[in-house]
Write a protein that holds these residues in place. Structure first.
Motif, PDB file in Angstrom:
ATOM      1  N   SER A 284       0.853  -1.191   0.000  1.00 52.04           N
ATOM      2  CA  SER A 284       0.000   0.000   0.000  1.00 52.04           C
ATOM      3  C   SER A 284       0.892   1.244   0.000  1.00 52.04           C
ATOM      4  O   SER A 284       2.009   1.215   0.511  1.00 52.04           O
ATOM      5  CB  SER A 284      -0.936   0.009   1.202  1.00 52.04           C
ATOM      6  N   PHE A 285       0.396   2.295  -0.609  1.00 49.72           N
ATOM      7  CA  PHE A 285       1.142   3.555  -0.636  1.00 49.72           C
ATOM      8  C   PHE A 285       0.160   4.709  -0.680  1.00 49.72           C
ATOM      9  O   PHE A 285      -1.010   4.540  -1.008  1.00 49.72           O
ATOM     10  CB  PHE A 285       2.126   3.611  -1.820  1.00 49.72           C
ATOM     11  N   THR A 286       0.667   5.882  -0.329  1.00 49.91           N
ATOM     12  CA  THR A 286      -0.163   7.071  -0.246  1.00 49.91           C
ATOM     13  C   THR A 286       0.322   8.115  -1.240  1.00 49.91           C
ATOM     14  O   THR A 286       1.524   8.357  -1.355  1.00 49.91           O
ATOM     15  CB  THR A 286      -0.095   7.663   1.177  1.00 49.91           C
ATOM     16  N   VAL A 287      -0.620   8.715  -1.941  1.00 50.67           N
ATOM     17  CA  VAL A 287      -0.328   9.815  -2.861  1.00 50.67           C
ATOM     18  C   VAL A 287      -1.049  11.052  -2.340  1.00 50.67           C
ATOM     19  O   VAL A 287      -2.247  11.003  -2.063  1.00 50.67           O
ATOM     20  CB  VAL A 287      -0.780   9.488  -4.298  1.00 50.67           C
ATOM     21  N   LEU A 288      -0.297  12.133  -2.175  1.00 50.69           N
ATOM     22  CA  LEU A 288      -0.883  13.415  -1.796  1.00 50.69           C
ATOM     23  C   LEU A 288      -1.177  14.161  -3.082  1.00 50.69           C
ATOM     24  O   LEU A 288      -0.283  14.324  -3.924  1.00 50.69           O
ATOM     25  CB  LEU A 288       0.097  14.204  -0.934  1.00 50.69           C
ATOM     26  N   GLY A 289      -2.419  14.593  -3.262  1.00 52.54           N
ATOM     27  CA  GLY A 289      -2.790  15.193  -4.527  1.00 52.54           C
ATOM     28  C   GLY A 289      -3.509  16.518  -4.428  1.00 52.54           C
ATOM     29  O   GLY A 289      -4.138  16.837  -3.418  1.00 52.54           O
ATOM     30  N   ILE A 290      -3.381  17.270  -5.512  1.00 50.21           N
ATOM     31  CA  ILE A 290      -4.219  18.441  -5.742  1.00 50.21           C
ATOM     32  C   ILE A 290      -5.133  18.046  -6.882  1.00 50.21           C
ATOM     33  O   ILE A 290      -4.700  17.387  -7.825  1.00 50.21           O
ATOM     34  CB  ILE A 290      -3.385  19.691  -6.095  1.00 50.21           C
ATOM     35  N   GLY A 291      -6.402  18.394  -6.795  1.00 53.61           N
ATOM     36  CA  GLY A 291      -7.309  17.820  -7.767  1.00 53.61           C
ATOM     37  C   GLY A 291      -8.330  18.761  -8.353  1.00 53.61           C
ATOM     38  O   GLY A 291      -8.445  19.921  -7.969  1.00 53.61           O
TER      39      GLY A 291
ATOM     40  N   ALA B  22       5.155  22.647  -5.137  1.00 56.39           N
ATOM     41  CA  ALA B  22       4.955  22.439  -3.698  1.00 56.39           C
ATOM     42  C   ALA B  22       4.829  20.947  -3.398  1.00 56.39           C
ATOM     43  O   ALA B  22       5.386  20.451  -2.411  1.00 56.39           O
ATOM     44  CB  ALA B  22       3.718  23.190  -3.211  1.00 56.39           C
ATOM     45  N   LEU B  23       4.120  20.225  -4.253  1.00 58.30           N
ATOM     46  CA  LEU B  23       4.004  18.773  -4.080  1.00 58.30           C
ATOM     47  C   LEU B  23       5.363  18.096  -4.237  1.00 58.30           C
ATOM     48  O   LEU B  23       5.747  17.255  -3.425  1.00 58.30           O
ATOM     49  CB  LEU B  23       3.031  18.181  -5.102  1.00 58.30           C
ATOM     50  N   LYS B  24       6.086  18.472  -5.273  1.00 59.82           N
ATOM     51  CA  LYS B  24       7.399  17.856  -5.529  1.00 59.82           C
ATOM     52  C   LYS B  24       8.342  18.059  -4.346  1.00 59.82           C
ATOM     53  O   LYS B  24       9.183  17.206  -4.061  1.00 59.82           O
ATOM     54  CB  LYS B  24       8.024  18.444  -6.794  1.00 59.82           C
ATOM     55  N   ALA B  25       8.209  19.169  -3.660  1.00 62.65           N
ATOM     56  CA  ALA B  25       9.097  19.483  -2.534  1.00 62.65           C
ATOM     57  C   ALA B  25       8.929  18.516  -1.363  1.00 62.65           C
ATOM     58  O   ALA B  25       9.845  18.356  -0.559  1.00 62.65           O
ATOM     59  CB  ALA B  25       8.858  20.920  -2.064  1.00 62.65           C
ATOM     60  N   VAL B  26       7.770  17.843  -1.234  1.00 61.93           N
ATOM     61  CA  VAL B  26       7.543  16.903  -0.132  1.00 61.93           C
ATOM     62  C   VAL B  26       7.520  15.447  -0.599  1.00 61.93           C
ATOM     63  O   VAL B  26       7.221  14.540   0.179  1.00 61.93           O
ATOM     64  CB  VAL B  26       6.233  17.230   0.628  1.00 61.93           C
ATOM     65  N   ALA B  27       7.856  15.212  -1.856  1.00 63.20           N
ATOM     66  CA  ALA B  27       7.800  13.864  -2.426  1.00 63.20           C
ATOM     67  C   ALA B  27       8.902  12.961  -1.901  1.00 63.20           C
ATOM     68  O   ALA B  27      10.010  13.413  -1.624  1.00 63.20           O
ATOM     69  CB  ALA B  27       7.893  13.951  -3.947  1.00 63.20           C
ATOM     70  N   GLU B  28       8.585  11.674  -1.782  1.00 62.46           N
ATOM     71  CA  GLU B  28       9.559  10.670  -1.356  1.00 62.46           C
ATOM     72  C   GLU B  28      10.460  10.239  -2.513  1.00 62.46           C
ATOM     73  O   GLU B  28      11.503   9.635  -2.280  1.00 62.46           O
ATOM     74  CB  GLU B  28       8.838   9.444  -0.801  1.00 62.46           C
ATOM     75  N   ASN B  29      10.017  10.472  -3.760  1.00 60.99           N
ATOM     76  CA  ASN B  29      10.804  10.084  -4.933  1.00 60.99           C
ATOM     77  C   ASN B  29      10.483  11.064  -6.059  1.00 60.99           C
ATOM     78  O   ASN B  29       9.783  12.052  -5.842  1.00 60.99           O
ATOM     79  CB  ASN B  29      10.519   8.627  -5.336  1.00 60.99           C
ATOM     80  N   ASP B  30      10.990  10.793  -7.249  1.00 61.07           N
ATOM     81  CA  ASP B  30      10.783  11.703  -8.381  1.00 61.07           C
ATOM     82  C   ASP B  30       9.527  11.408  -9.189  1.00 61.07           C
ATOM     83  O   ASP B  30       9.297  12.027 -10.221  1.00 61.07           O
ATOM     84  CB  ASP B  30      12.002  11.644  -9.316  1.00 61.07           C
ATOM     85  N   TYR B  31       8.730  10.455  -8.771  1.00 60.77           N
ATOM     86  CA  TYR B  31       7.536  10.074  -9.525  1.00 60.77           C
ATOM     87  C   TYR B  31       6.457  11.153  -9.408  1.00 60.77           C
ATOM     88  O   TYR B  31       6.195  11.681  -8.325  1.00 60.77           O
ATOM     89  CB  TYR B  31       6.950   8.768  -9.015  1.00 60.77           C
ATOM     90  N   ILE B  32       5.818  11.439 -10.541  1.00 62.93           N
ATOM     91  CA  ILE B  32       4.673  12.350 -10.580  1.00 62.93           C
ATOM     92  C   ILE B  32       3.454  11.517 -10.978  1.00 62.93           C
ATOM     93  O   ILE B  32       3.445  10.865 -12.027  1.00 62.93           O
ATOM     94  CB  ILE B  32       4.877  13.487 -11.611  1.00 62.93           C
ATOM     95  N   PHE B  33       2.437  11.546 -10.149  1.00 64.34           N
ATOM     96  CA  PHE B  33       1.239  10.738 -10.366  1.00 64.34           C
ATOM     97  C   PHE B  33       0.118  11.577 -10.967  1.00 64.34           C
ATOM     98  O   PHE B  33      -0.102  12.714 -10.543  1.00 64.34           O
ATOM     99  CB  PHE B  33       0.737  10.165  -9.037  1.00 64.34           C
ATOM    100  N   ALA B  34      -0.580  10.989 -11.931  1.00 64.75           N
ATOM    101  CA  ALA B  34      -1.837  11.535 -12.442  1.00 64.75           C
ATOM    102  C   ALA B  34      -2.893  10.496 -12.061  1.00 64.75           C
ATOM    103  O   ALA B  34      -2.919   9.396 -12.605  1.00 64.75           O
ATOM    104  CB  ALA B  34      -1.781  11.725 -13.947  1.00 64.75           C
ATOM    105  N   VAL B  35      -3.722  10.828 -11.080  1.00 63.13           N
ATOM    106  CA  VAL B  35      -4.639   9.858 -10.476  1.00 63.13           C
ATOM    107  C   VAL B  35      -6.074  10.127 -10.914  1.00 63.13           C
ATOM    108  O   VAL B  35      -6.545  11.264 -10.873  1.00 63.13           O
ATOM    109  CB  VAL B  35      -4.554   9.919  -8.925  1.00 63.13           C
ATOM    110  N   ASN B  36      -6.757   9.046 -11.294  1.00 61.73           N
ATOM    111  CA  ASN B  36      -8.186   9.080 -11.589  1.00 61.73           C
ATOM    112  C   ASN B  36      -8.891   8.359 -10.444  1.00 61.73           C
ATOM    113  O   ASN B  36      -8.482   7.260 -10.058  1.00 61.73           O
ATOM    114  CB  ASN B  36      -8.489   8.340 -12.900  1.00 61.73           C
TER     115      ASN B  36
END
Length: 159
Positions: free
Chosen positions: A11-18, A50-64
């Protein structure tokens, strides 16, 4: 059938702006236009940085994700941090995921291509597994040779 893999993920968590997508779910051109405009705004106003600044890695997610009968779309990063401008913490459950890899000229093109392959080819032809809902994401993992590469991650269950 397109090349794909089934991978077990923790399991993993993604913080998003939507954003709430207003186009009908069958209006692919309208949905893609809304998504592109959303990404452009998030890049220009600094929310993505701002999101990238708190990311655990370089991945950028586009979530549906379907939320309260709305089609929601998020730009996000893998993190346990929170931000005031973030609109959702998205939990991806432990389990099996359909994974399709690819590369394209832009992140937008990559997302459209991978989503099309997964939902248009792999899932309709799959005999042993199925998507039963929940958040799914295209993951921009980096760039090489002028191309954006990444994967689509869709939670599935065995039939």
């Amino acid at each position: 059938m397109a090349n794909y893999a089934l991978e077990e993920k923790e399991s993993f968590t993604v913080l998003g702006i939507g954003t709430d997508l207003k186009s009908d779910y069958t209006d692919y051109a309208g949905i893609n236009k809304e998504k592109l405009e959303f990404w452009q705004a998030a890049q220009q106003d600094g929310r993505l940085d701002a999101l990238k600044a708190v990311a655990e890695n370089d991945y950028i997610f586009a979530v549906n994700e379907a939320v309260n009968n709305k089609m929601m779309y998020y730009a996000g990063v893998m993190t346990n941090a929170t931000l005031p401008e973030a609109s959702r913490v998205i939990l991806f459950p432990k389990g099996e995921y359909l994974v399709v890899q690819g590369e394209a000229q832009t992140a937008d093109m990559l997302g459209n291509m991978l989503t099309g392959i997964a939902f248009g080819q792999v899932l309709p032809e799959a005999k042993d597994f199925a998507y039963v809902g929940g958040p799914n994401a295209t993951v921009e993992m980096g760039q090489r040779d002028g191309m954006v590469f990444g994967e689509v991650w869709i939670p599935v269950v065995r039939k």
